[in-house]
Every structure is written in structure tokens, then in C-alpha cells.
Enzyme design. Sequence first.
Site, short mmCIF file in Angstrom:
data_model
loop_
_atom_site.label_atom_id
_atom_site.label_comp_id
_atom_site.label_asym_id
_atom_site.label_seq_id
_atom_site.Cartn_x
_atom_site.Cartn_y
_atom_site.Cartn_z
CD1 TRP A 151 19.55 37.38 95.35
CD2 TRP A 151 17.62 37.76 95.53
NE1 TRP A 151 18.79 37.23 94.17
CE2 TRP A 151 17.65 37.78 94.09
CE3 TRP A 151 16.05 37.98 96.06
CZ2 TRP A 151 16.81 37.94 93.76
CZ3 TRP A 151 15.46 38.63 94.86
CH2 TRP A 151 15.67 38.91 93.80
CE LYS A 175 27.67 30.20 96.15
NZ LYS A 175 26.74 32.07 96.67
CD GLU A 250 12.64 23.06 90.38
OE1 GLU A 250 12.19 24.27 89.54
OE2 GLU A 250 12.52 22.08 90.36
CG LEU A 251 16.77 26.98 85.06
CD1 LEU A 251 16.85 26.27 83.93
CD2 LEU A 251 17.67 27.04 86.48
CB CYS A 284 10.71 30.74 90.29
SG CYS A 284 9.74 29.93 91.44
CD GLU A 385 12.68 34.92 86.16
OE1 GLU A 385 14.28 35.03 86.01
OE2 GLU A 385 11.89 34.07 86.88
P1 NAD Z 1 21.58 33.50 90.37
O1 NAD Z 1 21.18 32.74 89.05
O2 NAD Z 1 22.35 34.01 90.37
O3 NAD Z 1 22.19 32.41 91.72
C1 NAD Z 1 21.67 31.47 92.57
C2 NAD Z 1 22.90 30.85 92.66
O4 NAD Z 1 23.71 30.86 91.80
C3 NAD Z 1 23.45 31.50 94.16
O5 NAD Z 1 23.57 31.37 95.39
C4 NAD Z 1 24.37 32.28 93.17
O6 NAD Z 1 25.85 32.16 94.14
C5 NAD Z 1 25.06 30.98 92.40
N1 NAD Z 1 26.21 30.64 91.76
C6 NAD Z 1 26.00 32.32 90.89
N2 NAD Z 1 27.14 31.84 89.88
C7 NAD Z 1 27.65 30.56 90.07
C8 NAD Z 1 28.46 29.55 89.26
N3 NAD Z 1 29.16 30.08 88.04
N4 NAD Z 1 28.54 28.38 90.32
C9 NAD Z 1 27.52 27.86 90.31
N5 NAD Z 1 27.18 29.01 91.36
C10 NAD Z 1 26.41 30.08 90.96
O7 NAD Z 1 20.10 33.44 90.90
P2 NAD Z 1 19.71 34.74 91.95
O8 NAD Z 1 19.55 35.97 91.68
O9 NAD Z 1 20.16 34.40 92.88
O10 NAD Z 1 17.64 33.67 92.04
C11 NAD Z 1 16.72 34.75 91.30
C12 NAD Z 1 16.13 33.56 89.94
O11 NAD Z 1 15.96 32.31 90.47
C13 NAD Z 1 15.47 33.79 89.12
O12 NAD Z 1 15.49 33.55 87.38
C14 NAD Z 1 13.83 32.85 89.42
O13 NAD Z 1 13.06 32.56 88.63
C15 NAD Z 1 15.33 31.62 90.58
N6 NAD Z 1 14.03 30.73 90.98
C16 NAD Z 1 13.65 29.53 90.38
C17 NAD Z 1 12.74 29.48 91.15
C18 NAD Z 1 12.34 27.80 90.61
O14 NAD Z 1 12.09 26.58 92.04
N7 NAD Z 1 12.46 26.88 90.05
C19 NAD Z 1 13.03 29.15 92.92
C20 NAD Z 1 13.26 30.30 92.90
C21 NAD Z 1 13.81 31.30 91.98
#
Ligand code: NAD
Length: 481
Positions: A151, A175, A250-251, A284, A385
Amino acid sequence: MKRYQLRIAGQACEPQGGAWFETQNPYTGATWAEIPRCDARDVDRAVQAAHQALTQGPWAQMTATQRGALMRKLGDLIARDAKRLAETEVRDNGKLIAEMHGQLNYVPQWFYYYGGLADKVQGATLPLDKQGYFAYTRHEPVGVVAAITPWNSPLLLLAWKLAPALAAGCTVVAKPSEFTSASTLEFAELFEEAGFPPGVFNVVTGFGAEVGSPLVEHPLVSKVSFTGSDATGRRINEQAGRLLKHASMELGGKSPNVVFDDADIEQAVYGAISGIFAATGQTCIAGSRLLVQEGIHDAFVERLLAVARTARMGDPMSPDTQVGPVTTPPQYKKVLDYIDIARAEGATAVLGGAKGEGAECGQGWFVQPTIFTGVRNDMRIAQEEVFGPVLSIIRFKDEADALRIANDVRFGLAAAVWTRDIGRAIRMSERLQAGTVWVNTYRAVSFMAPFGGYKDSGLGRENGIDAIREYLQTKSVWINS
Ligand code: NAD
């Protein structure tokens, strides 16, 4: 209130289950739109459309040059609509309007750059060790790509996946996060106008378990490109591994921002502030661990506080606001919980450390910009984090000590070094375990610079020329001559 439709096979359509969910504005707390609540049936419809476009439609017959031209046209349309798309994202995720304008005005570059790369993917003829054969390689699209995004920067992070995937000739089902789906649905409307055949780009919206998981599992999806938390990434990578799908991740991060005593202090102070407080710390690459050399520690913290104290919280749509709300209620609770944890661990909040509650905060989910001193690197506040406006300051003695502390974390997304000593800058850049290292700057990213994580911060790289390889597979062709 606006009710959004899905975008599948170039058409606006309703979710099969006939259900929508509400999306809130993080500043007003008010519901401003309804988003389709998809399920596995919608996922199947979208993946079938993408697969048909990949295998049978005009997309499959196009030359790479034609694909590139469509991508450049799409870039022009995003540039035309950047203001509207940025405003949609601010309404949905509460980031500052200036930052979102900046992002949306930059997104077209991904489509120009990878559009230009589409017809420069070349195979090779092979100098074989056998007589009587001619052999060569072809680089072919890996297949239907599932692009799952978080998000915090919905369209920017989607562009990092979509542009190289389209250049490679793949088709895509996106998605977006359930918290910020609106801009991706609006963006999808531009594809037909740009001239893309139906099914090349499709969007399904909803929750991880109901939509994300069936998308990863779908047999016609060949590659999963995920950005999000490491917990979700691990789960998805396990699913993808079990099904032998390509996957890139990308985490999260816990990036060290290391200030040596020979740094330009004023520059480093502003770098540290933008490193952690930009986007309310919800990036991130947030520089959430500030390592300061002991000789300048107290003076540096004093100057940092003097600048950070002036940060104005408020309406993210206002150009004067410097710190916006946290995007989601669960994230708001998580950030406040981490502030309690840090205090319980013995860290000292020298700034903030509470909710933001003044009139300027509206009904929003605000956390005051918070700075902790007296942090040890083994505390949870230094290891986990937070994804919010919370900075942990840690002292170090010398270069070796700085490296030891900086690398003593399971993440490895980014790191920064502030020093005037070029030798030290080079040594630190070599030894820091991170996919991106900045010297005397913070937060710089570009479509040209590979981006991704060491250690638990991910697998694979986005951006740069090589990112297109994440969406290609190589075929060897043998001809008996
Ligand atoms: P999240 O992991 O909660 O969700 C990310 C996406 O995955 C959402 O669209 C969610 O609906 C989907 N999702 C959730 N469960 C799933 C499943 N079981 N199967 C498939 N899809 C599923 O992350 P968030 O809270 O939306 O974002 C924040 C995180 O993203 C932070 O940890 C941040 O560091 C990371 N992030 C990483 C980067 C990068 O480039 N490394 C960039 C931005 C954000």
C-alpha cells in the site's frame, strides 16, 4: 461515494460474488470509495484473459518494436493523468501530495526506458563443440505474471514490475493492496486508450487469502512478482516453490544510516530526517537505524532534534504538510506498540513517542515523529521493521564497530554512509550487506539502478537493464545442418 469496477480483458466488470468493500481516507477516517471484493472466480477470469492475450491475441503477434511503442504511449498517458492519479493515491494512503506528484510524474520513465529496451533483447548463436549443427538462443516471455503490490507506493511499485514484464512480452494480472486499490483500477483504464490489446493487463482487487493466494496458485500463472512484508513474501515464495513457479520478492528493511565524525553534519542531519520521516516512515528503504560516531553523537542528536521538532503534521493534500498520517489502522496500532516496546526495552524517546492529536491531525491516524536514543542493536526496536516515523539512534566507536552493527540484522535492503573520506566510503560500500548503498545521500532511486534485497530483504532485482531477465526464459534451438 465512488464504486469502482474491476478491469479484466479491457472491460470494466463487476466481481462475480457481487461484493464490494470500503476504503478509507487515512486523514479524514471517512470511507470514500468501494472496491470490488474478488474471489477465486474473478482471479480465474483475469488469468484466463491474460493467458489468452499471451498465446492467441494480437499481443503475441506483435514485434518487440510495436510493444515498445505502446509502452511509450502509455507513459505519455500516465504523464497526462499524473495529477489525478497522485490525488487518488493521497486519498487512499495519506502520503504527501508533493511526494505523490513526484512519484507519478516519474512513473512514465519506467515505460519509456523499458519500452526502449523491448526490441534490444537479443539471443546468441552458439560456437558449438559438435559438428553438423547450428544452434542459437531465443529469449521468450516467461508467461502470465502475477504482480502483487503493497500500500505504500501503489503505482510506482507496480511500474517496477509491469514495465519490464510488458517489454519482455508477458501479460500481467495485478493485485494491489486491499488498502490502496483505487489508483491501480484507474490506471488500468489507460491501457485501451494506449492501444494495448485486451487481456494484456488485468486487475483483481481484494484480500490476500481470497485473491492473492488463488492468484499465486493459479496453474496458468508462471511468475509471481511480489512486493510486501517478509512474512507474506515467505509464504508466497513457499507456495511458488511448491508449484515450481518463478518468483521474485521485494521485502522489508531495517536500513542503517551511518554518520562518521568527518561527515558534513548539516547534510547528514537532513539526510537522516528524510531517510526516516519521508512518507511517514512507511517505506521499505526507511533509514530506521541511525548509527552516529561517538565523538559527534550528542551534538548531532541536538541538531537533529532542532530540525525534526519543526516538522508540521497535517492534511497530506496541503503542500505545507511535512508529516502525514499512517496509512492503515493496523499499521497505526503496530507503530504505537513499537514505541511502547522501545520504552520497555530501555530506550529514551527524545522526540515524540505518542499519537498526534492536534486540530491539524483531523480524524487521521497520526503518530508524532519519534526519535529514540540509547538504543542497543539487539533491541527489538533496532531489529524489527516498524514501518512508521520512528528513528532509533545507536552510537558506534570506529569503522569496524559501525560495520559490525550495520550488518547485524537479518534485513539487507539499503544502507547509507556519511563521510568525507573517499577511502572509507569505498570500504563501507563494499562491506555493507545491502542491495543499495548511498554515500552522502539517501532515498535516491531510478529506473536505471538495480534495486533489491540482500538477506531477508528479498530475491531478485527490479529496475535497470537486467530486470527484464526476470520476465524472460531462454530457449536453445538446435538445427541439424
Ligand atoms: P503485505 O505483505 O501485508 O501485503 C502485500 C500484498 O500482499 C498485498 O496486496 C496483500 O493483499 C497481499 N497478500 C497478503 N497475503 C497474501 C497471500 N497469502 N497471498 C498472496 N498475496 C497476499 O505488505 P504491506 O503491509 O501491504 O506492505 C508493507 C511491506 O512492504 C513492508 O514490509 C515494506 O518493507 C514492504 N515493501 C517492500 C518494498 C521493496 O521494494 N523491497 C517496497 C515497498 C514496501
